[in-house]
Design a protein around this motif. Structure first.
Motif, mmCIF file in Angstrom:
data_model
loop_
_atom_site.group_PDB
_atom_site.id
_atom_site.type_symbol
_atom_site.label_atom_id
_atom_site.label_comp_id
_atom_site.label_asym_id
_atom_site.label_seq_id
_atom_site.Cartn_x
_atom_site.Cartn_y
_atom_site.Cartn_z
ATOM 1 N N LYS A 117 -37.542 -44.693 14.768
ATOM 2 C CA LYS A 117 -36.651 -45.038 16.565
ATOM 3 C C LYS A 117 -35.867 -46.079 16.468
ATOM 4 N N LEU A 118 -34.961 -46.272 14.961
ATOM 5 C CA LEU A 118 -34.063 -46.965 14.851
ATOM 6 C C LEU A 118 -32.709 -45.742 15.130
ATOM 7 N N LEU A 119 -33.088 -44.066 14.886
ATOM 8 C CA LEU A 119 -32.448 -43.368 14.662
ATOM 9 C C LEU A 119 -32.050 -42.840 15.915
ATOM 10 N N ALA A 120 -33.339 -42.969 16.271
ATOM 11 C CA ALA A 120 -32.840 -42.475 18.327
ATOM 12 C C ALA A 120 -32.388 -43.304 18.761
ATOM 13 N N ASP A 121 -32.444 -44.558 18.851
ATOM 14 C CA ASP A 121 -32.138 -45.824 19.447
ATOM 15 C C ASP A 121 -30.037 -45.873 19.069
ATOM 16 N N GLU A 145 -17.574 -44.461 11.886
ATOM 17 C CA GLU A 145 -16.903 -45.636 11.684
ATOM 18 C C GLU A 145 -17.890 -46.564 12.419
ATOM 19 N N THR A 146 -18.725 -46.723 12.558
ATOM 20 C CA THR A 146 -19.745 -47.493 13.157
ATOM 21 C C THR A 146 -20.566 -48.693 12.708
ATOM 22 N N TYR A 147 -20.273 -49.975 12.880
ATOM 23 C CA TYR A 147 -20.672 -50.556 12.051
ATOM 24 C C TYR A 147 -22.271 -51.742 12.181
ATOM 25 N N TRP A 148 -21.831 -51.710 13.616
ATOM 26 C CA TRP A 148 -22.780 -52.603 15.253
ATOM 27 C C TRP A 148 -23.763 -52.141 15.749
ATOM 28 N N SER A 149 -24.142 -51.137 15.383
ATOM 29 C CA SER A 149 -24.904 -51.077 16.405
ATOM 30 C C SER A 149 -26.596 -51.405 15.742
ATOM 31 N N PRO A 150 -27.611 -51.972 16.913
ATOM 32 C CA PRO A 150 -28.529 -52.833 17.157
ATOM 33 C C PRO A 150 -29.597 -52.339 15.720
ATOM 34 N N SER A 151 -29.198 -50.354 15.880
ATOM 35 C CA SER A 151 -30.274 -49.980 14.991
ATOM 36 C C SER A 151 -29.161 -50.766 13.418
ATOM 37 N N VAL A 429 -26.561 -60.837 16.741
ATOM 38 C CA VAL A 429 -27.012 -62.367 16.260
ATOM 39 C C VAL A 429 -28.687 -61.708 16.329
ATOM 40 N N LYS A 430 -29.320 -61.369 18.125
ATOM 41 C CA LYS A 430 -30.221 -61.641 17.999
ATOM 42 C C LYS A 430 -31.190 -60.671 17.647
ATOM 43 N N ASP A 431 -29.993 -58.967 17.154
ATOM 44 C CA ASP A 431 -30.230 -57.806 16.579
ATOM 45 C C ASP A 431 -31.233 -57.790 14.964
ATOM 46 N N ILE A 432 -30.333 -59.113 14.540
ATOM 47 C CA ILE A 432 -30.913 -59.654 13.544
ATOM 48 C C ILE A 432 -33.137 -59.518 13.090
ATOM 49 N N ALA A 433 -33.260 -58.653 12.429
ATOM 50 C CA ALA A 433 -35.428 -58.645 12.314
ATOM 51 C C ALA A 433 -35.748 -59.697 11.282
ATOM 52 N N SER A 434 -34.834 -60.469 10.608
ATOM 53 C CA SER A 434 -36.163 -61.236 10.157
ATOM 54 C C SER A 434 -35.295 -63.163 9.379
#
Length: 470
Positions: A117-121, A145-151, A429-434
Motif C-alpha cells: 500500500k505504501l508503494l501504491a500510494d 530525488e524525492t524525500y517527503w512522500s507520505p509513504s 508531520v501528520k504522516d509520522i507513524a509512531s
C-alpha cells in the motif's frame, strides 16, 4: 518563494545520485594535489617494514575469503527474522556472521500488504507531481530525488523499522564515555528507487560511501583505521566506534556526501526482487577488504599482471599521487584494475530474494553497487532507510532536516533546489507513524534518563532541537 527556498541549501547544487560518483557522472579522475603525497608519507613513516609484512599476510587471507564468497554466493549473507529481534532471540552465531560479512537481510520488518500500500500510494504521489532524478533525461526515473512522500515518512517512522535500526546500531561497540546512544535510532531521510524491467542505466560500480579521500585525510577518520596503517590489520575492529563519531566524512560538500554518522546503510524492500533483477550487490568481506583498499595506495606490483610479490611503494610509477578510486567530493570507487586481489567480478554478491517488508543493511565500509540490469519481470522498488544512532552531530543534522521536511525542500546532505516545495499531497508531520518516529525526526523531546552519557546526550539534543529539558 521557490527560488528563496532553493538558496537556503548551504551550497548544495541541484543534481541527482549520479553526481555522487566520478565514473558514473562522466567526471575525470585526475591526479591528487601534492598534499596527498605528503599525507601518505606521514601515515606510514617508520612503519614501512611492518606494513609490508601485514600486507603479505592480508593477501594470503584474502585468497581464502574470496574463494569462500565466490563459492557460497548469496548463501553467505546472514538472514535475521524481525520476530527474533522483537523477542530478543537472534542467535549469537548470526550476529557473528553479520560482524564478519558487514551485511544482513532482516525478514518481515513490515507487513507485506501494508508495504505494498505504501508503494501504491508513493506511485500515485510521483505520477501527480513533476519530479527530478536519474536518468536526468528520462520521463520515468529509476532513482527519484524525492524525500517527503507520505509513504516515505510512514515507512521511516514505523515502530518495527525503528526497532530494527536500533538493533543494527548495537552491532557497534562504544568505549565508556563515548558520546553516542546506540539504543536510540534517528531517521535519516533518503531517496526512492523504482528500477523497471530491462533497465541498464542504474548500474552502480562497486564503491563505499561515507567519504572517500576523507578516510586518509581527516585525522579523526584515519584514526579509525590506525591499526591498518600501523601494520596490524588483524587488530583492526570495524565495529569499534573510536574516531567514527568525530570523523568528517564530507570535507568537500559532495552531491552525495553524508555528513551524518550511519552505522549501516539500508533499504526497505517494496517489491519482490532478487538476483538478476536489478538488486543490490555487496562484497561481504568487511574487515580484510577494508584493510586492503586502504593500503592499496601504498603498494605496487613488481611484475605485470601478477597478484604476488607486491611491494611497499607509495609513489606511482609516473610520479602522480592517487588513492585508487578516491576523489574529493565523490564516493570511493573500486575496480578490478585498481583492486585485483578483491576479485570483484566473482565476489560482488546479489542479495537473496526480498519480499515487500523485508529490509537489507550493509556497513558503511562495505563495498557495494547494483546489478548491471534488471532481468526480472517486476520493478525493483525500495525506500533507502539507513541506521543512524543518536550523537550530537547527528541531532544537529536532524534539526536541519526537520526544517527541510516542513519546507518540502531536499534534506541538507542531498542535491539542492526547491524540491517538493509545491508538490500536491506532500507528506508532513501528520504522516509520522509512531511516537518513536516523532522522536527520530526531532518532533518530540528526548527523555532524560539512563547513564551519564545518555542523560547528557538527551539534554544536549533537546537544547539543539529547541525543547526544554524533560
Amino acid at each position: 518563494m521557490a527560488t528563496e527556498v532553493a538558496m537556503d541549501k548551504r551550497g548544495k547544487r541541484e543534481g541527482n545520485i549520479s553526481h555522487a560518483f566520478t565514473s558514473f557522472s562522466g567526471k575525470k579522475s585526475n591526479p591528487l594535489p601534492d598534499r596527498y603525497r605528503i599525507l601518505k608519507q606521514n601515515l606510514t613513516k617508520g612503519r614501512e617494514e611492518a606494513i609490508q609484512k601485514s600486507w603479505d599476510d592480508l593477501i594470503e587471507h584474502l585468497k581464502e575469503r574470496t574463494d569462500e564468497v565466490a563459492s557460497k554466493r548469496e548463501k553467505i549473507i546472514p538472514v535475521i527474522r524481525f520476530s527474533d529481534i522483537a523477542n530478543g532471540t537472534v542467535p549469537e552465531s548470526v550476529i557473528a556472521d553479520v560482524r564478519r560479512t558487514g551485511v544482513a537481510v532482516v525478514r518481515g520488518v513490515m507487513d507485506r500488504s501494508k508495504t505494498e500500500k505504501l508503494l501504491a500510494d508513493c506511485r500515485e504521489y510521483l505520477e501527480g507531481n513533476p519530479h527530478s532524478g536519474f536518468p536526468t533525461d528520462a520521463k520515468k526515473k529509476v532513482v527519484y530525488e524525492t524525500y517527503w512522500s507520505p509513504s516515505q515518512i510512514k515507512a521511516r517512522t514505523d515502530p518495527n523499522m525503528l526497532r530494527t535500526q536500533a538493533f543494527m546500531n548495537q552491532m557497534f561497540k562504544a568505549a565508556p564515555g563515548q558520546k553516542v546512544d546506540l539504543s536510540i535510532p534517528l531517521a535519516y531521510c533518503d531517496r526512492i528507487q523504482i528500477r523497471p524491467p530491462g533497465d541498464k542505466h542504474f548500474a552502480l560500480t562497486p564503491h563505499v560511501d561515507a567519504g572517500s579521500v576523507e578516510r586518509w585525510e581527516d585525522k579523526a577518520y584515519n584514526s579509525v583505521y590506525r591499526k591498518i596503517f600501523e601494520g596490524k590489520w588483524r587488530e583492526f575492529d570495524p565495529w569499534d566506534l573510536t574516531g567514527r563519531i568525530e570523523a568528517v566524512m564530507d570535507m568537500y560538500n559532495g552531491a552525495g556526501g553524508s555528513s551524518v554518522f550511519r552505522t549501516f546503510q539500508g533499504w526497505l524492500g517494496l517489491s519482490e526482487h532478487g538476483p538478476h533483477q536489478g538488486t543490490l550487490v555487496t562484497h561481504p568481506i568487511l574487515g580484510p577488504s577494508t584493510a586492503y583498499w586502504l593500503l592499496r595506495p601504498f603498494f605496487q606490483p613488481t611484475r605485470a599482471s601478477s597478484l604476488d610479490g607486491w611491494k611497499f611503494s607509495p609513489e606511482e610509477p609516473n610520479g602522480d599521487t592517487i588513492l585508487h578510486g578516491a576523489n574529493p567530493g565523490t564516493a570511493q570507487e573500486h575496480t578490478p584494475g585498481y583492486h585485483p586481489h578483491l576479485r570483484l567480478e566473482e565476489t560482488m554478491i546479489p542479495y537473496p530474494v526480498v519480499e515487500p517488508g523485508d529490509t537489507v543493511f550493509w556497513s558503511t565500509d562495505t563495498i557495494h553497487g547494483t546489478e548491471n540490469d534488471n532481468l526480472g519481470p517486476n520493478d525493483a522498488c525500495v525506500f533507502y532507510i539507513p541506521s543512524t544512532p543518536l550523537t550530537e552531530g547527528n541531532i544537529k543534522y536532524i534539526s536541519r532536516q526537520r526544517d527541510a521536511l516542513r519546507a518540502g525542500t531536499p534534506p541538507p546532505d542531498f542535491p539542492g533546489g526547491s524540491g517538493e516545495y509545491a508538490f500536491r499531497g506532500r507528506g508532513s508531520v501528520k504522516d509520522i507513524a509512531s511516537e518513536e518516529g516523532r522522536l527520530a525526526l526531532g518532533f518530540k523531546p528526548f527523555p532524560v534518563k539512563g547513564n551519564d552519557v545518555q542523560v547528557a546526550l538527551a539534554q544536549r539534543a533537546n537544547e539543539i532541537l529547541g525543547f526544554q529539558s524533560y
